[in-house]
Scaffold this active site. Structure first.
Site, mmCIF file in Angstrom:
data_model
loop_
_atom_site.group_PDB
_atom_site.id
_atom_site.type_symbol
_atom_site.label_atom_id
_atom_site.label_comp_id
_atom_site.label_asym_id
_atom_site.label_seq_id
_atom_site.Cartn_x
_atom_site.Cartn_y
_atom_site.Cartn_z
ATOM 1 N N GLY A 9 0.520 -1.511 0.233
ATOM 2 C CA GLY A 9 -0.148 0.311 -0.102
ATOM 3 C C GLY A 9 0.848 1.732 -0.246
ATOM 4 O O GLY A 9 1.898 1.344 1.066
ATOM 5 N N GLY A 11 6.164 -3.006 3.286
ATOM 6 C CA GLY A 11 5.784 -3.669 4.867
ATOM 7 C C GLY A 11 6.003 -4.974 4.934
ATOM 8 O O GLY A 11 6.484 -6.031 3.935
ATOM 9 N N GLY A 50 4.743 -7.738 4.429
ATOM 10 C CA GLY A 50 4.146 -9.354 3.585
ATOM 11 C C GLY A 50 5.400 -8.524 2.173
ATOM 12 O O GLY A 50 5.540 -9.349 1.478
ATOM 13 N N ASP A 52 0.847 1.027 9.104
ATOM 14 C CA ASP A 52 0.154 -0.020 9.915
ATOM 15 C C ASP A 52 1.601 0.517 11.301
ATOM 16 O O ASP A 52 1.161 0.274 12.242
ATOM 17 C CB ASP A 52 0.261 -1.128 9.941
ATOM 18 C CG ASP A 52 -0.879 -0.560 8.613
ATOM 19 O OD1 ASP A 52 -2.026 -0.112 8.270
ATOM 20 O OD2 ASP A 52 -1.285 -1.844 7.081
ATOM 21 N N ARG A 72 -4.207 -2.022 9.333
ATOM 22 C CA ARG A 72 -4.064 -3.293 9.220
ATOM 23 C C ARG A 72 -4.980 -4.602 10.532
ATOM 24 O O ARG A 72 -5.941 -4.424 11.734
ATOM 25 C CB ARG A 72 -3.624 -4.132 8.551
ATOM 26 C CG ARG A 72 -3.537 -5.316 7.965
ATOM 27 C CD ARG A 72 -2.745 -5.857 7.159
ATOM 28 N NE ARG A 72 -1.261 -5.427 6.912
ATOM 29 C CZ ARG A 72 -0.641 -5.930 6.788
ATOM 30 N NH1 ARG A 72 -0.782 -7.604 6.434
ATOM 31 N NH2 ARG A 72 0.510 -6.161 7.122
ATOM 32 N N GLU A 129 -9.497 -0.413 12.819
ATOM 33 C CA GLU A 129 -10.386 -1.105 12.027
ATOM 34 C C GLU A 129 -10.338 -2.950 12.055
ATOM 35 O O GLU A 129 -11.468 -3.393 11.747
ATOM 36 C CB GLU A 129 -9.808 -1.237 10.735
ATOM 37 C CG GLU A 129 -8.355 -1.397 9.955
ATOM 38 C CD GLU A 129 -8.062 -1.142 9.115
ATOM 39 O OE1 GLU A 129 -8.648 -0.812 8.307
ATOM 40 O OE2 GLU A 129 -7.000 -1.526 8.186
HETATM 41 O O1 F6P Z 1 -1.309 -1.200 5.157
HETATM 42 C C1 F6P Z 1 -1.894 -0.163 5.121
HETATM 43 C C2 F6P Z 1 -3.744 -0.021 4.397
HETATM 44 O O2 F6P Z 1 -4.180 0.911 4.481
HETATM 45 C C3 F6P Z 1 -4.299 -0.666 5.832
HETATM 46 O O3 F6P Z 1 -3.936 -0.318 6.858
HETATM 47 C C4 F6P Z 1 -5.840 -1.316 5.727
HETATM 48 O O4 F6P Z 1 -5.808 -2.106 5.844
HETATM 49 C C5 F6P Z 1 -4.678 -1.457 3.869
HETATM 50 O O5 F6P Z 1 -3.992 -1.038 3.968
HETATM 51 C C6 F6P Z 1 -6.299 -1.374 2.777
HETATM 52 O O6 F6P Z 1 -5.766 -2.186 1.504
HETATM 53 P P1 F6P Z 1 -5.997 -1.177 0.619
HETATM 54 O O7 F6P Z 1 -5.579 -0.150 -0.470
HETATM 55 O O8 F6P Z 1 -6.574 -2.591 -0.801
HETATM 56 O O9 F6P Z 1 -7.615 -0.713 0.596
#
Ligand code: F6P
Length: 360
Positions: A10, A112, A114, A138, A182, A232
Site C-alpha cells: 500500500g 511492509g 508482506g 500500520d 491492519r 479497523e
Molecule cells: O497496510 C496499509 C493499509 O492501508 C491498511 O491499514 C489497510 O487495512 C489496507 O492497507 C487497505 O488496503 P487497500 O489499499 O487495498 O484498500
C-alpha cells in the site's frame, strides 16, 4: 553499478522522499545508475520489464509529494498469482528473472512486512542482492520504531480527532473515528493519545461494551461528549471479525466503527456519529519526521549496497539508522504490546481501552 529501486505494498506518504534520497545518494554519491521499476512486482513481470532511468534532476521536486512516482501494488503475489480461471499460478520465476533482464547488480525495495517477505523469497530464488526499507502506515514491521508513512498517517488521524472534538462538543455527541492499521493498533493508539480521545480500541486489547459505556457515562456526567478512536481490525462486540469483500474477492477490514457507535447509542442513549477515515490516511504531503526517515533510510540503504551488505533492512532505533536482517524483521507480526509504555501513558491520562476492571 546498476541499482534497481521499487516501492511495494500500500502506498503512503514519504515514498517519493525515499526515491529522491536513493537516487541522489546512488548517482551523485557513488556514480551509479538507478532504474526505477514500475508497479513493484508487476513491472518485473512485464516484458520488457517496466522500468525507467531515475536521475537526481528528475526526482528533485518530489520530496514533499504523497504517493509514489513508481506506482505500487498490494495485490497479485507472484507466488500465487491470480489466473483468469479463478485459480492461482506461480509466476515467481518470471518476476525473479526480471531483475536479470534489467542487468541489475542490486535492488532496494521499500515495503511492509508482506512485501518484504515476497521480495526476500524472490531474492533467494533469483539470486538477487536485496536491501529493504520499511514503509507502512500500520507501523507493524519489527525492529524499527518507525516505518515510513506511519507518522504522516498519525498526523492526519490526529487532525481528524481535533476536528471531531469541536463538533462533538457543539452537539453533545459521542463521535467514533475508525482508523486504519491492519492487524495492529499503532495508529489508533498514537492518534488517540495525540488527539485526547476518551476511549481507544485496539485489536491487541479485548474490550467489553460495558467498560466502554461506563467510560462514556462518566464523561457525560462532566462535559457531555466523547471521542472514541477504534482501529479497523478490532473485533465486533460478540468477538466476530468485521470485514467486507471487495469486487476482486479480497476481504478487507471496515465497519467496526459503525457497530461500536450503534451499541453505544443503544446502551447509553447517547447520540453517536461515525467517521471512517480510510485512505485519507495514506495521501497528502509527508510529515517532517517521515521526510527525515525517508532521507536517512534512503542514504543508508544505498551505503549498505556499496558495502556489499545484503538481505538487510534499514531500521530506526534510538534516533539513528541501523540495519537488521530482513528475516528477523518479518519473522513475527509487530502489533501493540498491551504493556507498551504508550498504553500506560494513555491509561495514566484516564483514556479507556474497554478492558477496565469494575466496568464489565
Ligand atoms: O497496510 C496499509 C493499509 O492501508 C491498511 O491499514 C489497510 O487495512 C489496507 O492497507 C487497505 O488496503 P487497500 O489499499 O487495498 O484498500
Amino acid at each position: 553499478m546498476r541499482l534497481g529501486l521499487l516501492t511495494s505494498g500500500g502506498d503512503c506518504a514519504g515514498l517519493n522522499a525515499v526515491i529522491r534520497a536513493v537516487v541522489t545518494r546512488a548517482v551523485l554519491g557513488h556514480g551509479w545508475q538507478v532504474l526505477g521499476i514500475r508497479q513493484a512486482t508487476h513491472g518485473l513481470l512485464s516484458r520488457p520489464v517496466d522500468a525507467l532511468d531515475l536521475t537526481p534532476d528528475g526526482v528533485a521536486g518530489v520530496l514533499n509529494l504523497g504517493g509514489t512516482l513508481l506506482g505500487t501494488t498490494n495485490r497479485d503475489n507472484p507466488f500465487a498469482y491470480p489466473a483468469k480461471d479463478g485459480h492461482t499460478t506461480d509466476r515467481s520465476a518470471v518476476v525473479a528473472a526480471g531483475y536479470h533482464e534489467l542487468r541489475l547488480d542490486a535492488l532496494i525495495g521499500a515495503g511492509g512486512d508482506g512485501s518484504l517477505n515476497i521480495l526476500r523469497r524472490l531474492a533467494a530464488q533469483g539470486g538477487w542482492k536485496l536491501v529493504g526499507i520499511p514503509k507502512t502506515i500500520d507501523n507493524d514491521v519489527r525492529h524499527t520504531e518507525h516505518a515510513i508513512g506511519f507518522n504522516s498517517a498519525v498526523a492526519i488521524a490526529t487532525e481528524a480527532v481535533d476536528r471531531l472534538h469541536v463538533t462533538a462538543a457543539s452537539h453533545s455527541r459521542v463521535m467514533v473515528l475508525e482508523v486504519m492499521g491492519r492487524d495492529a493498533g499503532h495508529i489508533a493508539l498514537a492518534a488517540g493519545i495525540a488527539g485526547g480521545a476518551d476511549v481507544i480500541l485496539i485489536p491487541e486489547i479485548p474490550y467489553t461494551m460495558a467498560a466502554i459505556c461506563g467510560k462514556i457515562e462518566e464523561r457525560r456526567r462532566g462535559r457531555n461528549f466523547s471521542i472514541v478512536v477504534v482501529a479497523e481490525s478490532v473485533k465486533g462486540p460478540a468477538g466476530e471479525t468485521i470485514t467486507t469483500m471487495d469486487a476482486h474477492g479480497q476481504s478487507r477490514y471496515g465497519g467496526i466503527g459503525a457497530l461500536i457507535a450503534q451499541e453505544i447509542a443503544a446502551r447509553t442513549g447517547a447520540e453517536t456519529r461515525v467517521t471512517v477515515l480510510g485512505h485519507v490516511q495514506r495521501g497528502g504531503a509527508p510529515a517532517p519526521l517521515d521526510r527525515v526517515l525517508a532521507s536517512a533510510f534512503g542514504v543508508y540503504a544505498v551505503d549498505l549496497v556499496a558495502a556489499g551488505r545484503y538481505d538487510r533492512m534499514v531500521a530506526w532505533q534510538n534516533r539513528r539508522v541501523v540495519d537488521v536482517p530482513i528475516a528477523e524483521a518479518i519473522a513475527h507480526y509487530h502489533g501493540v504490546d498491551p504493556d507498551d509504555a504508550l498504553v500506560h501513558t494513555a491509561r495514566g491520562l484516564g483514556i479507556a481501552f474497554g478492558d477496565e476492571v469494575g466496568r464489565d
